[in-house]
Scaffold this active site. Structure first.
Site, mmCIF file in Angstrom:
data_model
loop_
_atom_site.group_PDB
_atom_site.id
_atom_site.type_symbol
_atom_site.label_atom_id
_atom_site.label_comp_id
_atom_site.label_asym_id
_atom_site.label_seq_id
_atom_site.Cartn_x
_atom_site.Cartn_y
_atom_site.Cartn_z
ATOM 1 N N HIS A 148 -1.472 5.361 9.065
ATOM 2 C CA HIS A 148 -0.119 5.929 9.180
ATOM 3 C C HIS A 148 -0.147 7.203 10.016
ATOM 4 O O HIS A 148 0.277 8.273 9.579
ATOM 5 C CB HIS A 148 0.445 6.165 7.782
ATOM 6 C CG HIS A 148 0.529 4.893 6.989
ATOM 7 N ND1 HIS A 148 -0.551 4.375 6.309
ATOM 8 C CD2 HIS A 148 1.553 4.013 6.804
ATOM 9 C CE1 HIS A 148 -0.201 3.234 5.731
ATOM 10 N NE2 HIS A 148 1.067 2.987 6.018
ATOM 11 N N HIS B 232 0.822 -1.223 0.000
ATOM 12 C CA HIS B 232 0.000 0.000 0.000
ATOM 13 C C HIS B 232 0.855 1.272 0.000
ATOM 14 O O HIS B 232 0.426 2.319 0.481
ATOM 15 C CB HIS B 232 -1.005 0.003 1.158
ATOM 16 C CG HIS B 232 -0.411 -0.036 2.543
ATOM 17 N ND1 HIS B 232 -1.013 -0.729 3.571
ATOM 18 C CD2 HIS B 232 0.703 0.534 3.085
ATOM 19 C CE1 HIS B 232 -0.296 -0.587 4.673
ATOM 20 N NE2 HIS B 232 0.739 0.193 4.404
ATOM 21 N N HIS C 294 10.833 -3.081 3.594
ATOM 22 C CA HIS C 294 11.184 -1.657 3.524
ATOM 23 C C HIS C 294 11.474 -1.143 4.930
ATOM 24 O O HIS C 294 10.996 -1.694 5.922
ATOM 25 C CB HIS C 294 10.082 -0.820 2.884
ATOM 26 C CG HIS C 294 8.787 -0.766 3.640
ATOM 27 N ND1 HIS C 294 7.964 -1.864 3.822
ATOM 28 C CD2 HIS C 294 8.156 0.284 4.261
ATOM 29 C CE1 HIS C 294 6.891 -1.500 4.504
ATOM 30 N NE2 HIS C 294 6.977 -0.215 4.798
ATOM 31 N N GLU D 85 5.389 -5.187 9.069
ATOM 32 C CA GLU D 85 3.932 -5.115 9.019
ATOM 33 C C GLU D 85 3.334 -6.262 8.195
ATOM 34 O O GLU D 85 2.111 -6.474 8.216
ATOM 35 C CB GLU D 85 3.475 -3.777 8.438
ATOM 36 C CG GLU D 85 3.763 -3.597 6.960
ATOM 37 C CD GLU D 85 3.503 -2.179 6.466
ATOM 38 O OE1 GLU D 85 3.169 -1.308 7.293
ATOM 39 O OE2 GLU D 85 3.634 -1.928 5.256
#
Length: 428
Positions: free
Chosen positions: A59, A12, A193, A240
Site C-alpha cells: 500500500h 487484508h 470496497h 484487487e
C-alpha cells in the site's frame, strides 16, 4: 516433490491487525472477523504447511512509483514488518523460503512471465494484518513465506485473465520443486470496497457472494471481465480481487470447499475461504521435464570458461556487499568510504571475507563471490581505477598485457570529468 495442499482467500484490511494489537477480538464490532478466521486457523494447524505462497499488494509502503512492477517476487530469507507511518507493529519478522522463491522465479520467467524480484524490503499490512489473526507469532511464526506483491494501485494493472494464467504457471513451478514441501497458496485483498473519491464507502455484498461462487466453480467467467467491470461491481480498490485468480489458477480444477464466510463491518467486505486441492497424480512424472524447461535458457552456460551469470542465487548471496558498493553513488557514503572504510565496513556489517575483497581490490574474487561487474565499475570510479584496469585484473593480466588484445589502447571509467582543482583520486 513439493505439493500444493490448498488455497486460502482472505481480506487484508488493516482493521484486522488493529483488532489484534488492541485485543478487541471479543468486542461486538470485531468478533465476527475472528469467528470467520477460526476455521482457517484450525485448517492451518491441522495441515501444518511448510510454506505459504502469499499473494498480496503493498500500500505504497515499500513499493513506490519510482519503480512500480506488476508481479514482484520476494527471494529473501527474512521479511521485517514495515512502518506504515505510525511505527511498525509489534510483530516478529517472518522467514522466507529463498530456495523455493528462486525456483519459482526461474520457472515463471521460463513461462514468459516478466517477473521482478525484491530483497531487503519490509512488508506492510497486506501480509501481516491477516497473518497476525491466522497464526500464532509470540514465539516466532510457525511457517515460512514466499511473498508475491502484485501492483494493483497504478494502472495499467494485470488483468484477471493474466492473473489466472500466472496461477497455472505457479502450479507447474511449485510442483516441480524437488524437495518435499507442503505449500498452501494464500490470496489476500478485497473484497468489495472503495476508499477514495466521492464513491468512498461503496460496498456490494451481493457481488462479493457471486464473485466467491464463480471463483470456486467457474473461474473462466471471471477471466472474461474487465477491470472496469470489477470496479463497477466491487469498487475501484475492490478490483484487487483479480489476485484471487492467481490462487485459484494454482489449484486443481476440482477442489473441495472447506469453509466460506463473509462480514461487512465498515469499509471493506471481509471474506474468508478455504479450498482443498483435489489434484490427481499424473501417471507420467512431468517434474523433471519442467525443471529442464525452467533451465533451458541457461543450459550449457557452464561450458563458458570464466563466465558467471548473475542468477537469483548469486544475487541473494552477494546482496550485502553489492548493496554496500551500490551506495557509492551517494556522495556522503563515498566520502566516508575514502576517509574511513573500516568504519563503514562495520556499519554495513560486512563479513570478513567481504571486507577483504574490497580492501585488496580483489576484482576477480569479487566476481567469484557474487558481486556484479557494474558495481565494481562504481568502486573503480571512486578510487580512480579505470574499467580497463579491472578487466585486466579479472583476466589475471597487467593493463599492458590486456591492452595488446584490444583494437585501441584507451582507458575510461564512469567517473565524471576531473577538472583542474578537483580532488585527486585515491589510487590509479
Amino acid at each position: 516433490m513439493a505439493r500444493i495442499i490448498g488455497g486460502l482467500a482472505v481480506s487484508h484490511t488493516p482493521t484486522i491487525g488493529f483488532a489484534v494489537d488492541h485485543e478487541k477480538q471479543e468486542e461486538e464490532a470485531w468478533a465476527p472477523i475472528f469467528e470467520s478466521f477460526a476455521p482457517m486457523t484450525q485448517w492451518l494447524q491441522d495441515k501444518r504447511p511448510d510454506v505459504l505462497f502469499y499473494i498480496f499488494n503493498d500500500h505504497v509502503t515499500s513499493f513506490f512509483f519510482d519503480h512500480y512492477s506488476a508481479f514482484v517476487l520476494g527471494i529473501d530469507d527474512h521479511y521485517e514488518v514495515a512502518d506504515e507511518g505510525g511505527g511498525p507493529r509489534d510483530l516478529p519478522g517472518i522467514g522466507g523460503h529463498a530456495a523455493l522463491s528462486r525456483h519459482i522465479g526461474e520457472s515463471l520467467m521460463a513461462d514468459e512471465f516478466d517477473m521482478s524480484f525484491f530483497q531487503d524490503k519490509p512488508l506492510d499490512h497486506g501480509l501481516f494484518s491477516p497473518m497476525s489473526a491466522l497464526l500464532p507469532f509470540e514465539d516466532g511464526w510457525p511457517v515460512d513465506v514466499v511473498p508475491l506483491q502484485v501492483g494493483v494501485l497504478q494502472f495499467p494493472i494485470p488483468s484477471a485473465a493474466r492473473c489466472y494464467k500466472l496461477g497455472q504457471a505457479l502450479r507447474r513451478a511449485i510442483e516441480s520443486y524437488p524437495d518435499d514441501l507442503d505449500v498452501a497458496i494464500v490470496a489476500t485483498g478485497g473484497v468489495s470496497h472503495q476508499v477514495h473519491g466521492e464513491r468512498a464507502g461503496f460496498n456490494n455484498p451481493e457481488w462479493d457472494a457471486q464473485f466467491l461462487d464463480l471463483l470456486v466453480n467457474d473461474q473462466q467467467q471471471l477471466t472474461q471481465m474487465t477491470l472496469a467491470e470489477f470496479a463497477t461491481l466491487g469498487g475501484l480498490e475492490g478490483s484487487e480481487v483479480v489476485t484471487y485468480l492467481i490462487m485459484r489458477g494454482a489449484l486443481s480444477q476440482t477442489v473441495t470447499k472447506r469453509h466460506q464466510d463473509y462480514y461487512l463491518p465498515s469499509m471493506t467486505g471481509i471474506a474468508t475461504l478455504i479450498l482443498e486441492n483435489q489434484a490427481q497424480p499424473n501417471p507420467i512424472d512431468l517434474s523433471e521435464r519442467y525443471r529442464q524447461h525452467s533451465r533451458h535458457q541457461l543450459a550449457g552456460i557452464e561450458a563458458l570458461e570464466g563466465t558467471y551469470p548473475f542468477t537469483l542465487e548469486r544475487s541473494r548471496k552477494g546482496y550485502r556487499i553489492n548493496r554496500f558498493l551500490h551506495r557509492l553513488i551517494e556522495p556522503e557514503w563515498r566520502e566516508r568510504f575514502l576517509a574511513d572504510p573500516e568504519a563503514l565496513f562495520e556499519e554495513a556489517a560486512l563479513s570478513e571475507e567481504e571486507r577483504r575483497l574490497i580492501r585488496e581490490r580483489d576484482w576477480q574474487g569479487m566476481i567469484h563471490y557474487g558481486v556484479i561487474f557494474f558495481l565494481l565499475e562504481k568502486l573503480g570510479a571512486v578510487i580512480g581505477t579505470s574499467n580497463l584496469h579491472i578487466y585486466a585484473a579479472m583476466r589475471g593480466e597487467s593493463l599492458e598485457e590486456f591492452q595488446k588484445t584490444r583494437n585501441q589502447q584507451v582507458t575510461y571509467s564512469v567517473a565524471r570529468r576531473q577538472d583542474a582543482g578537483d580532488a585527486s583520486s585515491a589510487e590509479t
